[in-house]
Design a protein around this motif. Structure first.
Motif, PDB file in Angstrom:
ATOM      1  N   UNK A 195      47.320 -30.817  33.404  1.00  0.00           N
ATOM      2  CA  UNK A 195      46.967 -31.527  32.169  1.00  0.00           C
ATOM      3  C   UNK A 195      46.206 -32.811  32.476  1.00  0.00           C
ATOM      4  N   UNK A 196      46.652 -33.537  33.521  1.00  0.00           N
ATOM      5  CA  UNK A 196      45.980 -34.779  33.901  1.00  0.00           C
ATOM      6  C   UNK A 196      44.544 -34.511  34.346  1.00  0.00           C
ATOM      7  N   UNK A 197      44.333 -33.439  35.118  1.00  0.00           N
ATOM      8  CA  UNK A 197      42.989 -33.103  35.573  1.00  0.00           C
ATOM      9  C   UNK A 197      42.093 -32.704  34.405  1.00  0.00           C
ATOM     10  N   UNK A 198      42.674 -32.006  33.449  1.00  0.00           N
ATOM     11  CA  UNK A 198      41.896 -31.637  32.261  1.00  0.00           C
ATOM     12  C   UNK A 198      41.464 -32.883  31.492  1.00  0.00           C
ATOM     13  N   UNK A 199      42.369 -33.860  31.393  1.00  0.00           N
ATOM     14  CA  UNK A 199      42.042 -35.109  30.704  1.00  0.00           C
ATOM     15  C   UNK A 199      40.940 -35.869  31.441  1.00  0.00           C
ATOM     16  N   UNK A 200      41.013 -35.893  32.795  1.00  0.00           N
ATOM     17  CA  UNK A 200      39.982 -36.567  33.576  1.00  0.00           C
ATOM     18  C   UNK A 200      38.627 -35.886  33.396  1.00  0.00           C
ATOM     19  N   UNK A 201      38.645 -34.542  33.363  1.00  0.00           N
ATOM     20  CA  UNK A 201      37.402 -33.803  33.172  1.00  0.00           C
ATOM     21  C   UNK A 201      36.814 -34.079  31.798  1.00  0.00           C
ATOM     22  N   UNK A 215      37.267 -36.798  30.033  1.00  0.00           N
ATOM     23  CA  UNK A 215      36.750 -38.171  30.049  1.00  0.00           C
ATOM     24  C   UNK A 215      35.387 -38.229  30.732  1.00  0.00           C
ATOM     25  N   UNK A 216      35.220 -37.473  31.824  1.00  0.00           N
ATOM     26  CA  UNK A 216      33.936 -37.441  32.521  1.00  0.00           C
ATOM     27  C   UNK A 216      32.850 -36.841  31.627  1.00  0.00           C
ATOM     28  N   UNK A 217      33.204 -35.779  30.887  1.00  0.00           N
ATOM     29  CA  UNK A 217      32.240 -35.167  29.970  1.00  0.00           C
ATOM     30  C   UNK A 217      31.830 -36.140  28.871  1.00  0.00           C
ATOM     31  N   UNK A 218      32.824 -36.874  28.341  1.00  0.00           N
ATOM     32  CA  UNK A 218      32.534 -37.846  27.286  1.00  0.00           C
ATOM     33  C   UNK A 218      31.634 -38.961  27.797  1.00  0.00           C
ATOM     34  N   UNK A 219      31.901 -39.414  29.046  1.00  0.00           N
ATOM     35  CA  UNK A 219      31.079 -40.470  29.646  1.00  0.00           C
ATOM     36  C   UNK A 219      29.640 -39.990  29.837  1.00  0.00           C
ATOM     37  N   UNK A 220      29.483 -38.753  30.292  1.00  0.00           N
ATOM     38  CA  UNK A 220      28.146 -38.188  30.489  1.00  0.00           C
ATOM     39  C   UNK A 220      27.408 -38.077  29.160  1.00  0.00           C
ATOM     40  N   UNK A 221      28.133 -37.637  28.129  1.00  0.00           N
ATOM     41  CA  UNK A 221      27.522 -37.496  26.800  1.00  0.00           C
ATOM     42  C   UNK A 221      27.063 -38.845  26.270  1.00  0.00           C
ATOM     43  N   UNK A 222      27.904 -39.878  26.451  1.00  0.00           N
ATOM     44  CA  UNK A 222      27.529 -41.221  25.998  1.00  0.00           C
ATOM     45  C   UNK A 222      26.289 -41.724  26.721  1.00  0.00           C
ATOM     46  N   UNK A 223      26.221 -41.462  28.037  1.00  0.00           N
ATOM     47  CA  UNK A 223      25.062 -41.895  28.819  1.00  0.00           C
ATOM     48  C   UNK A 223      23.796 -41.190  28.346  1.00  0.00           C
ATOM     49  N   UNK A 224      23.914 -39.886  28.064  1.00  0.00           N
ATOM     50  CA  UNK A 224      22.749 -39.128  27.589  1.00  0.00           C
ATOM     51  C   UNK A 224      22.290 -39.632  26.226  1.00  0.00           C
TER      52      UNK A 224
END
Length: 451
Positions: A46-52, A54-63
């Motif tokens: 579950x923790x790894x899914x949350x980290x993934x 968060x990484x997707x959200x960060x990438x989307x914000x950057x784009x």
């Protein structure tokens, strides 16, 4: 009196033990755990899914941020005034935040020094704290004798009271000093945490501004390239010509004589100087003195004023500390013909004046060199950058971003001194002769021109 003093010292001891234990845990060596062969727990998955996520959200914000920035720049179109405004304002923001980062790092250094001094003082008092606490705990376990049981007990009680009367004030002073140092240590750690948070925020901000500045510079150079079809050929020829000359004056003469873009720039500079002289004469007759406001017109295509009239108005091209001044030793047995400024790695370099680029590229021991024709026989030379972002023949405004510093010094005479910071070299010339740039710099931050 004994009970409050004991409480004070106990509180101080607990606080000190907590701080020292925290430090010990931080410094304790860690052991590498043996490889685990057991299945991953549901919580870990579950923790790894949350980290993934968060990484997707960060990438989307950057784009999304990049798309927004691209749309803003596209909306500028061919409007040179707006593009110049954005360039100069963003470069000024970057330099302002760079200054704040320098100041925050200096404050952090001072705070860390005070913290270490306080910790050292407390470390030296460990035995003192233990001794005082032990003495008071022993005294606290002994109940006072009944005064009317035996005369010997009364005498012993009186002697104890006399002894405590002499000892307790000293113990209280020691306890208050220790408690004060512990309180200062706690306050220092809070201040350090706040400074680190602010520093992280400033670094994020400068990264965002630098991303924006890079995009704006790319757009400026794209437009410039569209106007100058043979730009790459000119740049290649400029570097080839630079290898045929041995000194800076020869380089300037060679560029302005043999290179088409540089020759056009020199011609424009001469024409602009004549116009500026006429305007300066009219202003002198009307007793109008130039001030920072003359640089506010972002649409200008010639210098706002004569270079000679810009004394006391020009900004330093980079944030940094002056390590060599005009006329001093250049570190290799000669005389310094300009000034040298130690900067932060990656610092933004802006133009100190209006002018035309007559050379931009590597030159002998100077590393990357930029030469501006400011008109009226004046040239400004800037060297030691890692990357230059303008082209030969281009007109640049005061405060416009033109280069970026590297991580180490590029100038040979500075390398000889084993300088740990990158260093920018700035030289002013009048009719081929180096002159003292001191009178041209703005005397304080409030008078510096940002474009």
């Amino acid at each position: 009196m004994r009970a409050p003093l004991l409480n004070l010292l106990l509180m101080a001891s607990v606080a000190g033990a907590s701080l020292f234990a925290e430090e010990s845990l931080a410094q304790a060596p860690t052991t590498t755990p043996a490889p685990q062969t057991a299945a991953i727990s549901p919580d870990a998955i579950k923790q790894r899914e949350q980290e993934l996520e968060a990484a997707r959200a960060s990438k989307k914000n950057a784009e999304e941020a990049q798309a927004k920035l691209k749309a803003e720049i596209t909306s500028l179109g061919q409007d040179r005034t707006q593009l110049n405004q954005q360039l100069i304002d963003t470069a000024a923001n970057v330099r302002t935040v760079e200054t704040k980062i320098d100041e925050a790092e200096a404050r952090l250094k001072a705070l860390n020094g005070r913290e270490q001094a306080t910790r050292a003082s407390l470390d030296s008092r460990r035995a003192d704290i233990v001794e005082v606490l032990a003495a008071l705990q022993r005294a606290g376990r002994r109940t006072p004798p009944a005064l009317l049981v035996r005369p010997e007990d009364a005498l012993q009680s009186l002697r104890t009271a006399i002894l405590l009367g002499a000892v307790v004030p000293e113990l209280r002073n020691r306890a208050e000093k220790i408690a004060g140092e512990l309180g200062e240590l706690v306050a220092l750690r809070k201040s350090i945490a706040a400074e680190r948070d602010q520093l992280a925020s400033d670094r994020d901000r400068v990264r965002n501004d630098q991303t924006r500045l890079t995009a704006l510079i790319d757009e400026r150079q794209r437009q410039q390239s569209a106007r100058e079809k043979d730009l790459d050929t000119e740049n290649t020829r400029a570097i080839a010509l630079s290898k045929q000359v041995g000194d800076l004056q020869g380089l300037i003469a060679k560029m302005e004589q043999d290179l088409q873009s540089a020759a056009k720039a020199a011609e424009k500079a001469a024409e602009a100087a004549k116009q500026a002289e006429a305007k300066a004469a009219a202003n002198a007759a009307a007793n109008v003195k130039p001030g920072p406001a003359v640089f506010k017109d972002r649409s200008r295509t010639t210098p706002a004023i004569l270079f000679a009239s810009a004394r006391g108005l020009l900004p330093l091209p980079v944030n940094g500390n002056k390590i060599r001044d005009f006329g001093g030793s250049d570190g290799v047995g000669g005389v310094q013909k300009g000034i040298s400024l130690a900067t932060r790695p990656g610092s933004q370099v802006t133009t100190p004046c209006d002018g035309w680029v007559v050379y931009a590229g590597p030159f002998r021991s100077y590393g990357q060199l930029l030469i501006l024709n400011a008109g009226g026989g004046y040239h400004v030379l800037i060297a030691g950058m890692e990357r230059i972002s303008v082209n030969i023949g281009q007109f640049v405004l005061t405060g416009e971003p033109v280069a970026t510093m590297g991580s180490t010094s590029q100038v040979a005479s500075i390398l000889a001194t084993n300088a740990s910071q990158p260093v920018l070299y700035v030289e002013f010339r009048k009719d081929g002769t180096p002159i003292d740039p001191g009178p041209w710099w703005a005397t304080n931050e409030g008078e510096k021109v940002r474009g």
